[in-house]
Write an enzyme that holds these catalytic residues in place. Structure first.
Site, short mmCIF file in Angstrom:
data_model
loop_
_atom_site.label_atom_id
_atom_site.label_comp_id
_atom_site.label_asym_id
_atom_site.label_seq_id
_atom_site.Cartn_x
_atom_site.Cartn_y
_atom_site.Cartn_z
N ASP A 98 0.78 -1.23 0.00
CA ASP A 98 0.00 0.00 0.00
C ASP A 98 0.82 1.28 0.00
OD1 ASP A 98 1.11 0.04 2.49
OD2 ASP A 98 -0.70 -0.52 3.56
N GLU A 120 0.06 -9.04 -1.19
CA GLU A 120 -0.56 -8.53 0.06
C GLU A 120 -1.80 -7.70 -0.28
OE1 GLU A 120 0.86 -5.46 3.06
OE2 GLU A 120 1.72 -7.22 3.96
N GLU A 134 -2.35 5.15 2.79
CA GLU A 134 -2.24 3.74 2.41
C GLU A 134 -3.58 3.07 2.11
OE1 GLU A 134 -0.74 5.21 4.91
OE2 GLU A 134 1.41 4.85 4.73
N HIS A 209 5.80 5.42 13.42
CA HIS A 209 6.21 6.16 12.22
C HIS A 209 5.08 6.75 11.38
CE1 HIS A 209 4.94 3.45 8.98
NE2 HIS A 209 5.25 2.45 9.76
N ARG A 211 2.45 8.59 9.14
CA ARG A 211 2.24 9.94 8.64
C ARG A 211 0.98 10.58 9.21
NH1 ARG A 211 3.85 12.57 3.60
NH2 ARG A 211 5.64 11.41 2.85
N HIS A 242 12.54 5.39 13.45
CA HIS A 242 12.34 5.49 12.00
C HIS A 242 13.04 6.77 11.53
CE1 HIS A 242 9.97 5.93 8.27
NE2 HIS A 242 9.65 4.66 8.40
C1 UD1 Z 1 6.40 5.07 4.11
C2 UD1 Z 1 5.06 4.59 3.56
C3 UD1 Z 1 4.29 3.82 4.63
C4 UD1 Z 1 5.14 2.73 5.26
C5 UD1 Z 1 6.47 3.31 5.71
C6 UD1 Z 1 7.36 2.19 6.17
C7 UD1 Z 1 3.86 5.98 1.94
C8 UD1 Z 1 3.02 7.17 1.72
N1 UD1 Z 1 4.26 5.75 3.21
O1 UD1 Z 1 6.13 6.01 5.15
O2 UD1 Z 1 3.16 3.23 4.04
O3 UD1 Z 1 4.44 2.20 6.36
O4 UD1 Z 1 7.11 3.97 4.62
O5 UD1 Z 1 8.43 2.63 6.92
O6 UD1 Z 1 4.16 5.28 1.01
N2 UD1 Z 1 13.56 9.08 5.44
C9 UD1 Z 1 14.93 9.09 5.39
N3 UD1 Z 1 15.58 7.92 5.08
C10 UD1 Z 1 14.93 6.77 4.85
C11 UD1 Z 1 13.52 6.76 4.91
C12 UD1 Z 1 12.85 7.93 5.19
O7 UD1 Z 1 15.56 10.10 5.60
O8 UD1 Z 1 15.58 5.74 4.58
C13 UD1 Z 1 12.84 10.32 5.77
C14 UD1 Z 1 12.85 11.35 4.63
O9 UD1 Z 1 12.96 12.63 5.16
C15 UD1 Z 1 11.47 11.15 4.00
C16 UD1 Z 1 10.64 10.84 5.24
O10 UD1 Z 1 11.49 10.03 6.06
O11 UD1 Z 1 11.06 12.28 3.29
C17 UD1 Z 1 9.31 10.15 5.01
O12 UD1 Z 1 9.44 9.03 4.15
P1 UD1 Z 1 8.15 8.49 3.33
O13 UD1 Z 1 8.53 7.27 2.58
O14 UD1 Z 1 7.58 9.62 2.55
O15 UD1 Z 1 7.10 8.14 4.45
P2 UD1 Z 1 7.17 7.09 5.61
O16 UD1 Z 1 6.55 7.73 6.79
O17 UD1 Z 1 8.52 6.51 5.74
N1 UDP Z 2 12.10 -3.37 11.06
C1 UDP Z 2 13.49 -3.46 10.94
N2 UDP Z 2 14.26 -2.65 11.73
C2 UDP Z 2 13.73 -1.77 12.60
C3 UDP Z 2 12.32 -1.66 12.69
C4 UDP Z 2 11.53 -2.47 11.90
O1 UDP Z 2 14.00 -4.26 10.17
O2 UDP Z 2 14.50 -1.06 13.29
C5 UDP Z 2 11.25 -4.22 10.19
C6 UDP Z 2 10.17 -5.03 10.86
O3 UDP Z 2 10.64 -6.30 11.28
C7 UDP Z 2 9.11 -5.15 9.77
C8 UDP Z 2 9.27 -3.86 8.98
O4 UDP Z 2 10.54 -3.33 9.32
O5 UDP Z 2 9.42 -6.23 8.90
C9 UDP Z 2 8.17 -2.89 9.30
O6 UDP Z 2 8.44 -1.66 8.70
P1 UDP Z 2 7.67 -0.33 9.07
O7 UDP Z 2 7.13 -0.44 10.44
O8 UDP Z 2 8.63 0.79 8.77
O9 UDP Z 2 6.52 -0.26 7.97
P2 UDP Z 2 5.03 -0.84 7.89
O10 UDP Z 2 5.11 -2.31 8.09
O11 UDP Z 2 4.21 -0.13 8.90
O12 UDP Z 2 4.59 -0.47 6.51
#
Ligand code: UD1
Ligand code: UDP
Length: 368
Positions: A98, A120, A134, A209, A211, A242
């Site tokens: 998603d 999924e 999502e 984490h 949004r 995160h």
């Molecule tokens: C995204 C997904 C969410 C998922 C989550 C898993 C969308 C809209 N959101 O949310 O569904 O649950 O990932 O973790 O698709 N950033 C870094 N380095 C990284 C990752 C993120 O710096 O490796 C920071 C950046 O500033 C980025 C912000 O996090 O702009 C948000 O990342 P984004 O992918 O937009 O949203 P998530 O909250 O991570």
């Molecule tokens: N995870 C990881 N390291 C961490 C935290 C989470 O490898 O420090 C893994 C966790 O086991 C799971 C996935 O990340 O498989 C979940 O990711 P996240 O919570 O970012 O996203 P969501 O599942 O909510 O989309």
């Protein structure tokens, strides 16, 4: 002979973790030439998983920006994925779950009449704003997709109820459990020494984490965690932050100087899975961690008002909401009420048995 090109696209940490076993299985299949495209919607958190499992993408869109907006992500991923599809012309595109990457890749494929395979599929909260965006993404992918791999019967039934052709739905389990079980099997005693757990204390594992959490909700969640740790010195909390800046900045303010909360950078997947398996309880708003915790029988407070992983309620998941007093009440109950704790500690395979990827690869071999 590998005469069909199949493209798999993903961009965030959880998609990568859940697609690794499928990538490995499809790479070793004679049916397809698999190409891997990452949007890098996440950069560091994605690269960490790719490095851990030695996956080298064929295409890297490198889109991530600090504090990226959904508008920016959507337009850049659709455009860049479209360019790759025009050159590669795969027989199908595989997307997962998603995220904005999944939705945009599916959309780019749909614009070109390229079949979409959704892994999924069928998860729903039925609240379009939670999780946001999502819940919209997964519903939109269901409209676009040609083949729907549902992790559970509930998810498959949801798709059927929405009018999806039942001959295109396959109930296979969640690939999250494939990775989890693989990692726990591979964990060595050397790896265990690298993770310092205070074994005489109750390890509370925390991740936050989403949004859609408002500032107020985040403050309520963090107040609850802070109070829990201050009231219960026998708790040792670990919170891998995160990378999303808004939440990590606030968390650092709240938990600085609380002796029994350790903040750390995201853990690699193998270490995280091991820590999860040893945790006393989990406090999380994550999707994937809900599935993993249920598979291991680790009592888990879901820090949200709704969950699309309903199957886990009645196993290890408790929907705790985002209100401070509600979270504290549920957490303290798990610390004090052994009957309730034991009730939530039974492992369940409701989300999968560790063989979902093999099933998906087999079915794709026949379909495409
Ligand atoms: C995204 C997904 C969410 C998922 C989550 C898993 C969308 C809209 N959101 O949310 O569904 O649950 O990932 O973790 O698709 N950033 C870094 N380095 C990284 C990752 C993120 O710096 O490796 C920071 C950046 O500033 C980025 C912000 O996090 O702009 C948000 O990342 P984004 O992918 O937009 O949203 P998530 O909250 O991570
Ligand atoms: N995870 C990881 N390291 C961490 C935290 C989470 O490898 O420090 C893994 C966790 O086991 C799971 C996935 O990340 O498989 C979940 O990711 P996240 O919570 O970012 O996203 P969501 O599942 O909510 O989309």
């Amino acid at each position: 002979m590998k005469n069909k090109t199949l493209l798999i696209t993903f961009g965030t940490r959880p998609e990568a973790i859940k697609l690794i076993p499928l990538i490995r299985t499809l790479k070793s299949s004679d049916n397809f030439e698999l190409k891997v495209c990452v949007s890098a919607q996440h950069r560091q958190m994605l690269d960490s998983v790719l490095d851990e499992y030695e996956i080298v993408p064929d295409y890297d869109l490198d889109v991530m920006k600090e504090r990226q907006s959904l508008d920016y992500l959507t337009s850049s991923i659709v455009t860049k994925t479209g360019e790759i599809l025009d050159t590669l012309n795969p027989c199908a595109v595989i997307v997962h779950g998603d995220t904005t990457t999944a939705f945009c890749s599916a959309l780019a494929a749909f614009y070109r009449h390229i079949p979409v395979v959704h892994i999924e599929a069928g998860l729903r909260t039925k609240n379009i704003f939670s999780p946001h965006p999502e819940e919209f993404n997964r519903r939109a992918i269901s409209i676009i997709a040609d083949y729907h791999f549902a992790p559970t019967k509930t998810a498959a039934d949801t798709l059927i109820a929405e009018g999806t052709d039942k001959n295109r739905i396959f109930t296979v389990g969640n690939t999250a459990i494939d990775t989890l079980l693989y990692n726990l099997k591979c964990f060595t005693s050397e790896d265990i020494e690298d993770i310092r757990i205070e074994i005489d204390k109750k390890c509370v594992l925390i991740t936050v984490h989403r949004r859609e959490h408002s500032e107020l909700e985040l403050r309520e969640i963090f107040e609850a965690i802070r109070t829990l740790c201050l009231r219960h010195p026998d708790v040792s909390a670990i919170y891998p932050l995160h990378k999303t800046p808004r939440i990590r900045e606030l968390a650092k303010k709240y938990f600085d100087n609380i002796p029994n909360i350790a903040l750390c950078e995201p853990l690699n997947t193998k270490d995280f899975h091991f820590l999860l398996s040893k945790a006393y309880m989990v406090l999380t708003d994550s999707g994937g961690i809900q599935e993993e915790a249920v598979a291991l029988g680790i009592p888990t407070l879901v820090l949200r008002s709704v969950t699309e992983r309903q199957e886990g309620i009645g196993h290890s998941l408790l929907l705790a909401g985002t209100n401070k007093e509600d979270i504290l009440f549920s957490a303290e109950r798990l610390l004090n009420d052994t009957v309730e704790y034991r009730r939530l500690s039974r492992a369940s395979n409701v989300f999968g048995d560790g063989h979902a990827s093999e099933r998906i690869a087999d079915i794709l071999g026949k379909l495409l």
